[in-house]
Motif scaffolding. Structure first.
Motif, PDB file in Angstrom:
ATOM      1  N   VAL A   8       8.960 -39.058 -35.183  1.00 25.72           N
ATOM      2  CA  VAL A   8       8.971 -39.183 -36.648  1.00 25.72           C
ATOM      3  C   VAL A   8       8.748 -37.825 -37.305  1.00 25.72           C
ATOM      4  O   VAL A   8       9.427 -37.468 -38.281  1.00 25.72           O
ATOM      5  CB  VAL A   8       7.885 -40.184 -37.106  1.00 25.72           C
ATOM      6  CG1 VAL A   8       7.735 -40.149 -38.628  1.00 25.72           C
ATOM      7  CG2 VAL A   8       8.236 -41.584 -36.644  1.00 25.72           C
ATOM      8  N   ILE A   9       7.810 -37.058 -36.767  1.00 27.55           N
ATOM      9  CA  ILE A   9       7.522 -35.731 -37.326  1.00 27.55           C
ATOM     10  C   ILE A   9       8.739 -34.825 -37.221  1.00 27.55           C
ATOM     11  O   ILE A   9       9.106 -34.105 -38.164  1.00 27.55           O
ATOM     12  CB  ILE A   9       6.317 -35.093 -36.607  1.00 27.55           C
ATOM     13  CG1 ILE A   9       5.032 -35.831 -36.996  1.00 27.55           C
ATOM     14  CG2 ILE A   9       6.195 -33.609 -36.937  1.00 27.55           C
ATOM     15  CD1 ILE A   9       3.810 -35.382 -36.237  1.00 27.55           C
ATOM     16  N   GLU A  10       9.410 -34.852 -36.080  1.00 26.06           N
ATOM     17  CA  GLU A  10      10.564 -33.976 -35.884  1.00 26.06           C
ATOM     18  C   GLU A  10      11.787 -34.437 -36.667  1.00 26.06           C
ATOM     19  O   GLU A  10      12.677 -33.635 -36.938  1.00 26.06           O
ATOM     20  CB  GLU A  10      10.900 -33.896 -34.386  1.00 26.06           C
ATOM     21  CG  GLU A  10       9.940 -33.051 -33.602  1.00 26.06           C
ATOM     22  CD  GLU A  10       9.794 -31.648 -34.166  1.00 26.06           C
ATOM     23  OE1 GLU A  10      10.824 -31.003 -34.439  1.00 26.06           O
ATOM     24  OE2 GLU A  10       8.654 -31.204 -34.359  1.00 26.06           O
ATOM     25  N   MET A  11      11.839 -35.714 -37.030  1.00 24.00           N
ATOM     26  CA  MET A  11      12.938 -36.213 -37.844  1.00 24.00           C
ATOM     27  C   MET A  11      12.758 -35.877 -39.321  1.00 24.00           C
ATOM     28  O   MET A  11      13.683 -36.022 -40.121  1.00 24.00           O
ATOM     29  CB  MET A  11      13.064 -37.733 -37.679  1.00 24.00           C
ATOM     30  CG  MET A  11      13.535 -38.172 -36.299  1.00 24.00           C
ATOM     31  SD  MET A  11      15.250 -37.723 -35.957  1.00 24.00           S
ATOM     32  CE  MET A  11      16.107 -38.876 -37.031  1.00 24.00           C
ATOM     33  N   THR A  12      11.547 -35.445 -39.675  1.00 24.57           N
ATOM     34  CA  THR A  12      11.284 -35.059 -41.059  1.00 24.57           C
ATOM     35  C   THR A  12      11.863 -33.673 -41.321  1.00 24.57           C
ATOM     36  O   THR A  12      11.600 -32.738 -40.563  1.00 24.57           O
ATOM     37  CB  THR A  12       9.765 -35.031 -41.318  1.00 24.57           C
ATOM     38  OG1 THR A  12       9.212 -36.306 -41.020  1.00 24.57           O
ATOM     39  CG2 THR A  12       9.481 -34.683 -42.773  1.00 24.57           C
TER      40      THR A  12
END
Length: 211
Positions: free
Chosen positions: A18-22
């Motif tokens: 999720v963090i890297e998709m932000t």
């Protein structure tokens, strides 16, 4: 106990995804580079970003990332260094006119080594990467499952792997679109749009990382 540990790893992997998709500096730079320079430069930059994340993981294992998080001066130096570097990349993309002339189309090509270094620097100047290892990763350390250093390195490797997969997808998608901008006029237009996007990311980064 093993079910709890497996669940913790799954939760950490989902959090990392999720963090890297932000959207952030890494994503913006990789997309801009791959779209304008192609897959070779993009893949080289992915390697640089992965190394930068690995460095922060090793630093976290040694406990030094906490020093970055707890030192306002060091945090601000990294934060503003990242903002300035992104703005410099944006200016370089805007100012480059070599591709507007067919006979000069290769003059502004970024070599893989340059792309690798820029990916590394972009990531190392991102204090949010260090903060992740301080604020998020420790929550997934399991008492009694080995040393904290070993677990930190293992979780860091998992995070780097997930981040790299996400970055590879970005590079592949962006490079696939490169054939649609093969004319000098289109390439100049796209470079300038991406330059504005990078500048906007730099401004957003400055505000979002402020304390």
């Amino acid at each position: 106990m093993s079910d709890i540990f497996s669940g913790s790893l799954a939760a950490f992997a989902l959090t990392a995804l999720v963090i890297e998709m932000t959207p952030g500096p890494n994503m913006a730079y990789l997309a801009a580079l791959s779209l304008s320079q192609g897959i070779r430069a993009g893949l080289a930059a992915v390697g640089g970003v992965a190394l930068g994340l690995s460095v922060y993981g090793a630093v976290a294992a040694l406990g030094l990332s906490a020093a970055i998080d707890n030192s306002p001066l060091l945090y601000e130096v990294l934060r503003w260094g990242g903002v300035i570097y992104l703005l410099w990349l944006a200016w370089e993309a805007w100012a480059s006119e070599a591709e507007t002339a067919p006979e000069k189309a290769g003059d502004s090509d970024i070599r893989p080594g340059q792309a690798f270094r820029r990916g590394l620097i972009t990531n190392l100047l991102n204090p949010k990467a260090a903060v992740f290892y301080v604020a998020v990763l420790p929550d997934f350390i399991q008492p009694g499952r080995g040393s904290v250093v070993t677990q930190t390195l293992g979780l860091s490797a998992l995070y780097v792997g997930i981040a790299t997969l996400v970055h590879l997808v970005i590079v592949l998608l962006a490079s696939r679109l490169q054939s649609a901008i093969h004319t000098p006029e289109k390439r100049r237009g796209i470079r300038r749009v991406l330059a504005v996007a990078l500048a906007a990311i730099a401004v957003w980064f400055a505000f979002s990382t402020a304390r």
